[in-house]
Design a protein around this motif. Structure first.
Motif, short mmCIF file in Angstrom:
data_model
loop_
_atom_site.label_atom_id
_atom_site.label_comp_id
_atom_site.label_asym_id
_atom_site.label_seq_id
_atom_site.Cartn_x
_atom_site.Cartn_y
_atom_site.Cartn_z
N ARG A 37 0.85 -1.18 0.00
CA ARG A 37 0.00 0.00 0.00
C ARG A 37 0.89 1.23 0.00
O ARG A 37 2.08 1.13 0.33
CB ARG A 37 -0.91 0.01 1.24
N PRO A 38 0.36 2.39 -0.36
CA PRO A 38 1.20 3.59 -0.28
C PRO A 38 1.79 3.76 1.13
O PRO A 38 1.05 3.79 2.12
CB PRO A 38 0.22 4.72 -0.61
N HIS A 39 3.10 3.80 1.20
CA HIS A 39 3.83 4.01 2.45
C HIS A 39 3.75 2.84 3.42
O HIS A 39 4.15 2.98 4.58
CB HIS A 39 3.36 5.28 3.17
N LEU A 40 3.23 1.69 2.99
CA LEU A 40 3.13 0.55 3.90
C LEU A 40 3.30 -0.75 3.14
O LEU A 40 2.71 -0.94 2.07
CB LEU A 40 1.78 0.55 4.62
N ARG A 41 4.09 -1.63 3.72
CA ARG A 41 4.28 -2.97 3.17
C ARG A 41 4.04 -3.97 4.30
O ARG A 41 4.66 -3.88 5.37
CB ARG A 41 5.70 -3.11 2.62
N VAL A 42 3.12 -4.90 4.09
CA VAL A 42 2.80 -5.92 5.09
C VAL A 42 3.17 -7.28 4.52
O VAL A 42 2.76 -7.63 3.40
CB VAL A 42 1.30 -5.90 5.46
N VAL A 43 3.96 -8.04 5.28
CA VAL A 43 4.44 -9.34 4.83
C VAL A 43 3.93 -10.41 5.80
O VAL A 43 4.12 -10.29 7.01
CB VAL A 43 5.98 -9.39 4.77
N TRP A 44 3.28 -11.43 5.25
CA TRP A 44 2.80 -12.57 6.04
C TRP A 44 3.72 -13.76 5.76
O TRP A 44 3.90 -14.14 4.61
CB TRP A 44 1.36 -12.90 5.67
N ARG A 45 4.29 -14.32 6.83
CA ARG A 45 5.22 -15.43 6.66
C ARG A 45 4.61 -16.75 7.11
O ARG A 45 3.50 -16.78 7.66
CB ARG A 45 6.53 -15.15 7.40
N THR A 46 5.33 -17.83 6.89
CA THR A 46 4.79 -19.18 7.05
C THR A 46 4.25 -19.45 8.45
O THR A 46 3.15 -19.97 8.62
CB THR A 46 5.89 -20.22 6.73
N ILE A 47 5.03 -19.10 9.47
CA ILE A 47 4.63 -19.39 10.85
C ILE A 47 4.35 -18.06 11.55
O ILE A 47 5.28 -17.35 11.95
CB ILE A 47 5.74 -20.16 11.59
N PRO A 48 3.08 -17.70 11.71
CA PRO A 48 2.75 -16.37 12.25
C PRO A 48 2.88 -16.29 13.77
O PRO A 48 1.91 -16.12 14.50
CB PRO A 48 1.29 -16.19 11.81
N LEU A 49 4.12 -16.41 14.25
CA LEU A 49 4.37 -16.37 15.69
C LEU A 49 4.84 -15.00 16.17
O LEU A 49 4.46 -14.57 17.26
CB LEU A 49 5.41 -17.42 16.07
N LEU A 50 5.67 -14.35 15.40
CA LEU A 50 6.27 -13.08 15.82
C LEU A 50 5.82 -11.95 14.91
O LEU A 50 5.42 -12.17 13.77
CB LEU A 50 7.79 -13.18 15.81
N VAL A 51 5.91 -10.74 15.44
CA VAL A 51 5.59 -9.54 14.67
C VAL A 51 6.77 -8.59 14.78
O VAL A 51 7.36 -8.43 15.86
CB VAL A 51 4.32 -8.85 15.21
N SER A 52 7.14 -7.98 13.68
CA SER A 52 8.16 -6.93 13.72
C SER A 52 7.65 -5.71 12.97
O SER A 52 6.95 -5.84 11.96
CB SER A 52 9.49 -7.42 13.13
N VAL A 53 8.01 -4.55 13.48
CA VAL A 53 7.48 -3.29 12.98
C VAL A 53 8.63 -2.35 12.65
O VAL A 53 9.58 -2.24 13.44
CB VAL A 53 6.56 -2.64 14.03
N GLY A 54 8.56 -1.71 11.51
CA GLY A 54 9.52 -0.67 11.16
C GLY A 54 8.91 0.70 11.39
O GLY A 54 7.72 0.90 11.15
N LEU A 55 9.71 1.63 11.88
CA LEU A 55 9.22 2.98 12.18
C LEU A 55 10.05 4.02 11.44
O LEU A 55 11.26 3.87 11.28
CB LEU A 55 9.31 3.27 13.68
N THR A 56 9.39 5.08 11.03
CA THR A 56 10.08 6.25 10.52
C THR A 56 9.16 7.44 10.76
O THR A 56 7.98 7.28 11.03
CB THR A 56 10.42 6.12 9.03
N SER A 57 9.72 8.62 10.69
CA SER A 57 8.92 9.80 11.04
C SER A 57 8.78 10.72 9.84
O SER A 57 9.70 10.89 9.04
CB SER A 57 9.58 10.55 12.19
N ILE A 58 7.60 11.31 9.72
CA ILE A 58 7.34 12.22 8.61
C ILE A 58 6.93 13.61 9.11
O ILE A 58 6.67 14.50 8.31
CB ILE A 58 6.22 11.67 7.70
N LYS A 59 6.87 13.78 10.43
CA LYS A 59 6.48 15.07 10.99
C LYS A 59 7.40 15.44 12.15
O LYS A 59 7.82 14.59 12.92
CB LYS A 59 5.03 15.01 11.50
N ALA A 60 7.69 16.72 12.25
CA ALA A 60 8.45 17.22 13.39
C ALA A 60 7.48 17.44 14.57
O ALA A 60 6.28 17.65 14.36
CB ALA A 60 9.13 18.53 13.02
#
Length: 374
Positions: free
Chosen positions: A68-91
């Motif tokens: 999606r615009p500004h977002l990528r979601v990946v589903w892997r084989t064993i849905p046990l863990l979640v990881s999140v990437g962060l970045t900032s667009i506003k001061a």
């Protein structure tokens, strides 16, 4: 750190009335608190308007990806863990990230504290499951609270305890992030003119910041000015103000720029290949995750006519890609490896997705043109 904590958890569980229930609770506690730390980051990002460009659900092979615009979601084989990437667009960037990290820490601490109360205070009898949950959850929480920032990951504790005290240069890097993200956004949709204008502004404002120089290198690369990009990144290697994390990114970029300069005919292979390999090895020695190097390693294998290795590495790069452009680039390498192996039909099938993601990208467009001629 996590190895020490794992050992302590096992010792405590063995010494303090061991049993199947307590070990089962430990497994659940580990999983739940790991998830809560990431869910807390997501919640904080929503509350304090921090962008989440990447969410990875699970471990193992890639099952499905949503772009999606500004977002990528990946589903892997064993849905046990979640990881999140962060970045900032506003001061203000650092304040928003600090509050996001604090949300994660508070949520996870509250959950672990509630379990401890349930195990030791509220329960009428012995609660081995809750005890195991609390012990393991505490270890995971301590690991998350430990301020740690490398080339591959940043702990919530780093945002809370270390971010407010970073050096002036690092603070400036963070404050420049909104403009850097504007460059990335423009590149994602192929608006090179806008990306170049913003990158030029960034470099003019912050001529020594890595994020500004990196944005300029990205534009030069997609303009097929590979020699200029390589010259710019090479000038960073001798800087003495860069720590291991920064140097990991510099060397990884140098390896990538060298590989693409060779591929584009702007650097002799006999000079570039050894240099690119040394840079990639150096990046990984400085802590750069190997999975992020697989795209470059695939290109190098292809340049050495090792089509099988290139195909394996490029498929790994595709599965671990963190943006649409990175995935399209990996797909272009896969198609080139398939063409080199004589399988043009497979290459055409591979390029369908690459063209949907970024058909304008030079490597995708050039690969498509070569395939059409073939």
């Amino acid at each position: 750190m996590w190895k020490v904590l794992t050992g302590l958890v096992l010792v405590v569980l063995v010494v303090w009335r061991p049993g199947v229930a307590s070990f089962g609770g430990a497994v659940c506690g580990t999983w739940v608190v790991l998830a809560l730390l990431q869910v807390g980051l997501l919640l904080g990002a929503v509350l304090f308007r921090v962008r989440v460009p990447l969410v990875v659900i699970g471990i193992g092979g890639e099952v499905r990806t949503w772009n999606r615009p500004h977002l990528r979601v990946v589903w892997r084989t064993i849905p046990l863990l979640v990881s999140v990437g962060l970045t900032s667009i506003k001061a203000p960037v650092r304040r928003r990230l600090w509050l996001t990290g604090l949300t994660s820490v508070v949520l996870s601490t509250a959950a672990v504290g509630a379990v401890w109360l349930g195990a030791l205070v509220w329960a009428d009898g012995d609660q081995p499951f809750l005890r195991g949950f609390a012990i393991a959850g505490t270890a995971v929480l301590v690991n998350g609270l430990w301020p740690r920032r490398g080339a591959g990951t940043t702990s919530p504790g780093w945002f809370v305890f270390a971010l407010p005290r970073v050096s002036a240069r690092t603070a400036a890097e963070f404050e420049a992030t909104p403009l850097v993200n504007k460059v990335s956004d423009a590149l994602e949709v192929g608006d090179l003119d806008r990306a170049e204008a913003i990158a030029d502004e960034l470099v003019e404002r912050h001529p020594t910041l890595l994020v500004a120089i990196g944005a300029r290198i990205a534009v030069l690369t997609l303009r097929t000015k590979y020699g200029e990009a390589l010259h710019m990144v090479s000038s960073l290697v001798g800087r003495t103000d860069l720590g291991p994390r920064d140097m990991a990114f510099v060397l990884a970029e140098m390896a990538s720029s060298t590989a693409i300069a060779i591929e584009g005919g702007q650097l002799p292979a006999d000079i570039g290949l050894p240099a690119a390999k040394r840079a990639a090895d150096g990046a990984m020695q400085c802590g750069y995750p190997r999975y992020r190097c697989t795209g470059t390693l695939a290109q190098l294998a292809l340049l050495e006519n090792d089509h099988a290795a290139a195909l394996v590495l490029a498929n790994q790069a595709k599965k671990t890609s963190e943006s649409g452009l990175a995935r399209a680039d990996a797909l272009a390498t896969i198609a080139r490896a398939q063409m080199a192996a004589g399988d043009n039909a497979a290459a055409r099938a591979t390029l369908v997705e690459a063209q949907e993601l970024a058909g304008w990208m030079p490597r995708v467009a050039e690969t498509t043109a070569r395939l059409n001629i073939a």
